[in-house]
Design a protein around this motif. Structure first.
Motif, PDB file in Angstrom:
ATOM      1  N   UNK A   1       0.824  -1.207   0.000  1.00 35.67           N
ATOM      2  CA  UNK A   1       0.000   0.000   0.000  1.00 35.67           C
ATOM      3  C   UNK A   1       0.859   1.258   0.000  1.00 35.67           C
ATOM      4  N   UNK A   2       1.949   1.249   0.765  1.00 34.62           N
ATOM      5  CA  UNK A   2       2.822   2.428   0.790  1.00 34.62           C
ATOM      6  C   UNK A   2       3.423   2.685  -0.577  1.00 34.62           C
ATOM      7  N   UNK A   3       3.781   1.624  -1.270  1.00 35.43           N
ATOM      8  CA  UNK A   3       4.290   1.798  -2.636  1.00 35.43           C
ATOM      9  C   UNK A   3       3.257   2.485  -3.515  1.00 35.43           C
ATOM     10  N   UNK A   4       2.037   1.986  -3.480  1.00 40.00           N
ATOM     11  CA  UNK A   4       0.986   2.550  -4.324  1.00 40.00           C
ATOM     12  C   UNK A   4       0.661   3.978  -3.921  1.00 40.00           C
ATOM     13  N   UNK A   5       0.642   4.247  -2.623  1.00 40.17           N
ATOM     14  CA  UNK A   5       0.326   5.591  -2.147  1.00 40.17           C
ATOM     15  C   UNK A   5       1.414   6.597  -2.505  1.00 40.17           C
ATOM     16  N   UNK A   6       2.669   6.149  -2.549  1.00 42.14           N
ATOM     17  CA  UNK A   6       3.786   7.065  -2.761  1.00 42.14           C
ATOM     18  C   UNK A   6       4.336   7.022  -4.178  1.00 42.14           C
ATOM     19  N   UNK A   7       3.649   6.313  -5.069  1.00 38.10           N
ATOM     20  CA  UNK A   7       4.057   6.306  -6.467  1.00 38.10           C
ATOM     21  C   UNK A   7       5.279   5.460  -6.759  1.00 38.10           C
ATOM     22  N   UNK A   8       5.589   4.515  -5.871  1.00 40.90           N
ATOM     23  CA  UNK A   8       6.701   3.593  -6.126  1.00 40.90           C
ATOM     24  C   UNK A   8       6.165   2.425  -6.942  1.00 40.90           C
ATOM     25  N   UNK A   9       6.705   2.160  -8.125  1.00 43.73           N
ATOM     26  CA  UNK A   9       6.161   1.090  -8.964  1.00 43.73           C
ATOM     27  C   UNK A   9       6.233  -0.286  -8.310  1.00 43.73           C
ATOM     28  N   UNK A  10       5.103  -0.987  -8.292  1.00 45.38           N
ATOM     29  CA  UNK A  10       5.058  -2.393  -7.896  1.00 45.38           C
ATOM     30  C   UNK A  10       5.230  -3.198  -9.171  1.00 45.38           C
ATOM     31  N   UNK A  11       6.340  -3.889  -9.297  1.00 45.92           N
ATOM     32  CA  UNK A  11       6.660  -4.604 -10.535  1.00 45.92           C
ATOM     33  C   UNK A  11       6.001  -5.971 -10.615  1.00 45.92           C
ATOM     34  N   UNK A  12       5.866  -6.647  -9.468  1.00 44.92           N
ATOM     35  CA  UNK A  12       5.130  -7.910  -9.420  1.00 44.92           C
ATOM     36  C   UNK A  12       4.259  -7.884  -8.173  1.00 44.92           C
ATOM     37  N   UNK A  13       2.971  -8.118  -8.373  1.00 44.89           N
ATOM     38  CA  UNK A  13       2.022  -8.000  -7.268  1.00 44.89           C
ATOM     39  C   UNK A  13       2.160  -9.184  -6.317  1.00 44.89           C
ATOM     40  N   UNK A  14       1.405  -9.135  -5.241  1.00 46.94           N
ATOM     41  CA  UNK A  14       1.460 -10.145  -4.207  1.00 46.94           C
ATOM     42  C   UNK A  14       1.309 -11.548  -4.796  1.00 46.94           C
ATOM     43  N   UNK A  15       2.162 -12.458  -4.345  1.00 45.76           N
ATOM     44  CA  UNK A  15       2.111 -13.840  -4.808  1.00 45.76           C
ATOM     45  C   UNK A  15       2.843 -14.739  -3.839  1.00 45.76           C
ATOM     46  N   UNK A  16       2.814 -16.051  -4.124  1.00 48.36           N
ATOM     47  CA  UNK A  16       3.509 -17.021  -3.255  1.00 48.36           C
ATOM     48  C   UNK A  16       4.416 -17.899  -4.098  1.00 48.36           C
ATOM     49  N   UNK A  17       5.704 -17.904  -3.751  1.00 48.19           N
ATOM     50  CA  UNK A  17       6.694 -18.656  -4.512  1.00 48.19           C
ATOM     51  C   UNK A  17       6.591 -20.157  -4.246  1.00 48.19           C
ATOM     52  N   UNK A  18       6.965 -20.943  -5.256  1.00 46.71           N
ATOM     53  CA  UNK A  18       6.928 -22.389  -5.119  1.00 46.71           C
ATOM     54  C   UNK A  18       8.149 -22.932  -4.390  1.00 46.71           C
ATOM     55  N   UNK A  19       9.299 -22.263  -4.482  1.00 46.69           N
ATOM     56  CA  UNK A  19      10.493 -22.853  -3.868  1.00 46.69           C
ATOM     57  C   UNK A  19      10.600 -22.546  -2.372  1.00 46.69           C
ATOM     58  N   UNK A  20      10.514 -21.274  -1.988  1.00 49.53           N
ATOM     59  CA  UNK A  20      10.641 -20.958  -0.553  1.00 49.53           C
ATOM     60  C   UNK A  20       9.299 -20.672   0.112  1.00 49.53           C
ATOM     61  N   UNK A  21       8.204 -20.784  -0.645  1.00 48.51           N
ATOM     62  CA  UNK A  21       6.835 -20.649  -0.135  1.00 48.51           C
ATOM     63  C   UNK A  21       6.551 -19.262   0.449  1.00 48.51           C
ATOM     64  N   UNK A  22       7.375 -18.288   0.097  1.00 53.89           N
ATOM     65  CA  UNK A  22       7.198 -16.943   0.642  1.00 53.89           C
ATOM     66  C   UNK A  22       6.084 -16.195  -0.081  1.00 53.89           C
ATOM     67  N   UNK A  23       5.276 -15.467   0.690  1.00 53.87           N
ATOM     68  CA  UNK A  23       4.291 -14.544   0.128  1.00 53.87           C
ATOM     69  C   UNK A  23       4.950 -13.173   0.077  1.00 53.87           C
TER      70      UNK A  23
END
Length: 298
Positions: free
Chosen positions: A226-248
């Motif tokens: 949200x801070x990125x979007x509010x401050x105009x910082x580009x989000x290059x890849x949106x929220x997701x969950x990786x298959x290898x380290x399972x990180x969101x």
């Protein structure tokens, strides 16, 4: 119980060079939620997010790049042992002076390059100032026995760097991924699934593809996006969950041509020495899709 020991405890710090120092100060503090802290070089910007003296330093320069990636080892005896391994492998190693070590807020260190030309440092004895860390925008960050987070480096070829980090520095290969012309490999040295990643087949506008920091809660991640979007910082890849380290996580554009992955819930590998290697067929279970910005749409 395993008798093997990685030569490296963790990724300790990243030292960057940038012509956009003021942008880094705003981005690191107001978006990522790091704590700015004084450092030995008054012209550089230092940032903490745990009890270490600093994890990220950005020095002013005409060209963006990596000044050093610092890996922590146990103590001076272990550092000497690793220097011997490096020299046996034909690596040119330079010992830092006491004054240079003090400027890095460490007790001792050496510097050298990996086969891709990335400047590396091995150090021991970080000099802590015991001032409590304050990160009001983030509940806390996950470091401890897993260190800084991780870094992904862009290289021309995977094999030389994999052989170096595995055979000389003692990292463990965790997994690989091959799609078209792009190949990636991920290596660990502690319970964090991977401390280093390498990608071949991508443009090398900056040697760092991204750095990752892990927050303590999923809400920390959502609020950072949200801070990125509010401050105009580009989000290059949106929220997701990786298959290898399972990180969101999500990926945002940092100053210069690199990204920061901001995540939560990464997989811990409790017995790093006995974790098998594997290939993944896709990088994410869900999400991590390109996130259009107004500039992209216009």
């Amino acid at each position: 119980m395993s008798t093997r020991k990685s030569a490296v405890l963790s990724l300790g710090y990243v030292r960057l060079a940038s012509p956009h120092l003021d942008e880094w100060r705003r981005f690191a503090t107001d978006v990522l939620g790091f704590m700015p802290t004084p450092g030995p070089d008054a012209t550089a910007a230092y940032f903490r997010w745990d009890n270490y003296p600093y994890r990220l330093v950005v020095a002013e320069a005409d060209t963006a790049g990596v000044d050093a990636i610092g890996f922590e080892v146990i103590d001076d005896t272990d550092l000497h042992a690793q220097v011997s391994r490096l020299k046996r492998a034909g690596v040119d190693v330079r010992a830092g002076s006491d004054e240079e070590a003090a400027a890095r807020l460490v007790t001792g260190y050496v510097s050298f390059e990996d086969p891709a030309g990335t400047p590396l440092e091995l150090y021991h004895g970080p000099i802590r100032n015991d001032i409590p860390v304050v990160t009001p925008l983030v509940s806390s960050f996950v470091t401890g026995d897993m260190g800084f987070g991780h870094a992904v480096l862009k290289v021309d070829e995977l094999e030389p760097v994999l052989n170096f980090y595995r055979d000389v520095l003692g990292f463990h290969l965790r997994n690989t991924w091959h799609v078209g012309a792009i190949s990636m490999a991920f290596l660990g040295c502690n319970p964090r699934h991977h401390t280093l990643g390498f990608s071949a087949g991508l443009p090398r506008t900056h040697p760092l593809g991204h750095i990752m920091v892990e927050a303590a809660t999923i809400d920390d991640v959502g609020m950072a996006q949200d801070r990125c979007l509010d401050q105009g910082v580009p989000v290059r890849m949106c929220l997701g969950r990786h298959t290898n380290d399972e990180m969101i996580s999500f990926y945002c554009q940092a100053p210069d041509s690199m990204m920061v992955e901001f995540g939560w819930g990464g997989l811990r590998v409790e017995d790093p020495d006995h974790a098998g290697t594997y290939q993944i067929s896709r990088p994410s279970f869900w999400g991590h899709r390109p996130f259009p910005t107004p500039a992209d749409e216009g």
